[in-house]
Design a protein around this motif. Structure first.
Motif, PDB file in Angstrom:
ATOM      1  N   TYR A  99      81.020  18.493 106.058  1.00  0.00           N
ATOM      2  CA  TYR A  99      81.232  18.489 107.510  1.00  0.00           C
ATOM      3  C   TYR A  99      80.081  19.237 108.172  1.00  0.00           C
ATOM      4  N   PRO A 100      79.102  18.524 108.709  1.00  0.00           N
ATOM      5  CA  PRO A 100      77.991  19.222 109.359  1.00  0.00           C
ATOM      6  C   PRO A 100      78.455  19.910 110.636  1.00  0.00           C
ATOM      7  N   THR A 101      78.179  21.191 110.763  1.00  0.00           N
ATOM      8  CA  THR A 101      78.661  21.928 111.927  1.00  0.00           C
ATOM      9  C   THR A 101      77.615  22.920 112.394  1.00  0.00           C
ATOM     10  N   SER A 128      70.814  18.034 111.353  1.00  0.00           N
ATOM     11  CA  SER A 128      69.957  18.195 112.527  1.00  0.00           C
ATOM     12  C   SER A 128      69.195  19.507 112.446  1.00  0.00           C
ATOM     13  N   ALA A 129      68.165  19.605 113.260  1.00  0.00           N
ATOM     14  CA  ALA A 129      67.422  20.861 113.356  1.00  0.00           C
ATOM     15  C   ALA A 129      68.329  21.967 113.880  1.00  0.00           C
ATOM     16  N   ALA A 130      69.244  21.620 114.788  1.00  0.00           N
ATOM     17  CA  ALA A 130      70.185  22.611 115.316  1.00  0.00           C
ATOM     18  C   ALA A 130      71.081  23.140 114.206  1.00  0.00           C
ATOM     19  N   GLY A 131      71.457  22.268 113.286  1.00  0.00           N
ATOM     20  CA  GLY A 131      72.267  22.710 112.158  1.00  0.00           C
ATOM     21  C   GLY A 131      71.517  23.664 111.253  1.00  0.00           C
ATOM     22  N   VAL A 132      70.266  23.352 110.962  1.00  0.00           N
ATOM     23  CA  VAL A 132      69.448  24.251 110.148  1.00  0.00           C
ATOM     24  C   VAL A 132      69.334  25.611 110.824  1.00  0.00           C
ATOM     25  N   ALA A 133      69.094  25.594 112.148  1.00  0.00           N
ATOM     26  CA  ALA A 133      68.937  26.851 112.889  1.00  0.00           C
ATOM     27  C   ALA A 133      70.215  27.675 112.857  1.00  0.00           C
ATOM     28  N   ALA A 138      72.940  32.517 110.760  1.00  0.00           N
ATOM     29  CA  ALA A 138      74.098  33.126 110.106  1.00  0.00           C
ATOM     30  C   ALA A 138      73.706  33.836 108.815  1.00  0.00           C
ATOM     31  N   MET A 139      72.736  33.290 108.107  1.00  0.00           N
ATOM     32  CA  MET A 139      72.324  33.901 106.837  1.00  0.00           C
ATOM     33  C   MET A 139      71.371  35.069 107.052  1.00  0.00           C
ATOM     34  N   LEU A 171      63.812  18.124 107.571  1.00  0.00           N
ATOM     35  CA  LEU A 171      64.991  18.978 107.408  1.00  0.00           C
ATOM     36  C   LEU A 171      65.054  19.531 105.982  1.00  0.00           C
ATOM     37  N   ALA A 172      64.749  18.682 105.019  1.00  0.00           N
ATOM     38  CA  ALA A 172      64.751  19.133 103.621  1.00  0.00           C
ATOM     39  C   ALA A 172      63.698  20.211 103.397  1.00  0.00           C
ATOM     40  N   ARG A 173      62.553  20.039 103.997  1.00  0.00           N
ATOM     41  CA  ARG A 173      61.490  21.039 103.837  1.00  0.00           C
ATOM     42  C   ARG A 173      61.933  22.380 104.411  1.00  0.00           C
ATOM     43  N   GLU A 174      62.589  22.345 105.561  1.00  0.00           N
ATOM     44  CA  GLU A 174      63.037  23.590 106.186  1.00  0.00           C
ATOM     45  C   GLU A 174      64.095  24.285 105.342  1.00  0.00           C
ATOM     46  N   LEU A 175      65.027  23.512 104.799  1.00  0.00           N
ATOM     47  CA  LEU A 175      66.054  24.107 103.943  1.00  0.00           C
ATOM     48  C   LEU A 175      65.445  24.641 102.648  1.00  0.00           C
TER      49      LEU A 175
END
Length: 366
Positions: A99-101, A128-133, A138-139, A171-175
């Motif tokens: 569940y992407p949130t 999304s980029a917003a999800g990564v952010a 949070a981390m 997105l994968a690169r950012e993660l």
């Protein structure tokens, strides 16, 4: 029927013959043996139990998770953080919150669950980029060693997911830079054609696009681990591409899947027990209304019936019928088992040992 001390059980599977009489209705009734048999059938269809990542939203029951672990299932998929907590409590080693949130409270809860169980693998989705952010915030620069984030891909279902395109590699690169990239997820729930050849063709088109994306990811040294498929497609995803497949409806099956997916050999294993409380010359009224069974389906399709479902209110349903008597009990096979199980905090279970037990489940807790 004038004497209601001994009621007649109608429209029931053979395993329900010993069902206790002194029960409040509506009641959610489950066969544990049916679940195990359905697991074996599903594992055969997808190439082995080790490839299965069952979706727990169908049953929301910790005891089912425990039983599946005993049968060799090692990974599970969940729809809510409450389900993630349930799966971990049941002893699972690997769970994916599919569940992407960007909701901070949900993210904090999942991080806390992962922190409390360092010996497990906990995953979640972003698209999304917003999800990564949101996860990065949070981390706070300190990802947990046992937490990974997967990218959700949209196979043209139009609900969630990033495009299956080269641009999504960013997105994968950012993660990966955050140290928590765990792979990919694609759910093709919009594919539910009755003709398997049509389903196979539609899945093949998605597979082609995902394969190209995975090749590009691999060329950059990014993970290509993939979770794919749903109840209508899990057996069509190639082993060489999808590490896990994640059907859920097989657990209980349903009136819908019993009719539309007979080749899979799933046996309906969850029913709603109702009582006939009134009748006319052509109809019977049962005490199982919209708060008792398949509330997301059209009234005419909420459970299997050989006549018309005339009308349904919160606590009652009126059906065409000429042979039921007041006081008879009826086993109703839901059109959608997932949303039926959601309505009950417990189930009456016929165990594999042959006894009846009341077992808790999440019900509507989120």
């Amino acid at each position: 029927m004038s004497d209601l001390s001994s009621t007649t059980l109608r429209r029931a599977p053979s395993w329900a013959a010993s069902l206790p009489e002194d029960l409040q209705t509506p009641c959610f009734i489950v066969s544990e043996r049916g679940i195990v048999d359905n697991l074996y059938a599903t594992a055969r269809a997808c190439g082995g139990v080790e490839r299965l990542m069952p979706h727990v939203k169908t049953h929301r029951a910790g005891w089912v998770v425990e039983r599946l672990i005993r049968e060799g299932v090692a990974a599970f998929k969940a729809a809510t953080v409450a389900e993630v907590a349930m799966v971990l409590k049941a002893g699972a080693e690997h769970v994916v919150w599919a569940y992407p949130t960007v909701n901070p409270a949900h993210i904090r809860t999942l991080l806390a669950l992962a922190h409390a169980r360092p010996d497990t693998r906990v995953e979640a989705l972003v698209d999304s980029a917003a999800g990564v952010a949101a996860w990065r915030l949070a981390m706070n620069g300190a990802p947990l060693a046992n937490l990974a984030l997967r990218i959700d891909l949209d196979p043209d279902m139009g609900r969630t997911g990033a495009p299956i395109a080269a641009a999504t590699l960013q997105l994968a690169r950012e993660l990966a830079a955050l140290g928590c990239f765990g792979g990919w997820h694609v759910y093709d729930g919009h594919i539910h054609d009755l003709d398997i050849a049509t389903r196979r063709t539609r899945v093949a088109a998605i597979v082609e696009k995902v394969t190209a994306l995975m090749r590009a990811a691999d060329a950059e040294g990014l993970s290509t681990r993939l979770i794919a498929g749903g109840s209508y497609t899990f057996d069509l995803w190639p082993h060489t591409l999808a590490d896990f497949v994640s059907p859920g409806s097989w657990t209980y099956s349903s009136a819908q899947h019993d009719t539309e997916l007979p080749a899979l050999g799933w046996t309906p294993s969850a029913y709603v027990l109702a009582t006939v409380i009134s009748r006319t010359s052509t109809t019977a009224t049962l005490d199982a209304g919209s708060k008792a069974i398949s509330p997301d389906k059209l009234v005419a399709e909420r459970f299997r019936w050989d006549g018309k479902i005339v009308m349904m209110n919160e606590e009652h349903v009126v059906v065409e019928n000429s042979d039921l008597a007041v006081g008879d009990r009826v086993m109703l096979l839901p059109r959608h088992a997932c949303t039926s199980a959601y309505l009950y905090p417990s189930a009456l279970v016929l165990t594999t040992e042959g006894s009846w037990e009341v077992r808790e489940q999440l019900g509507s807790r989120r």
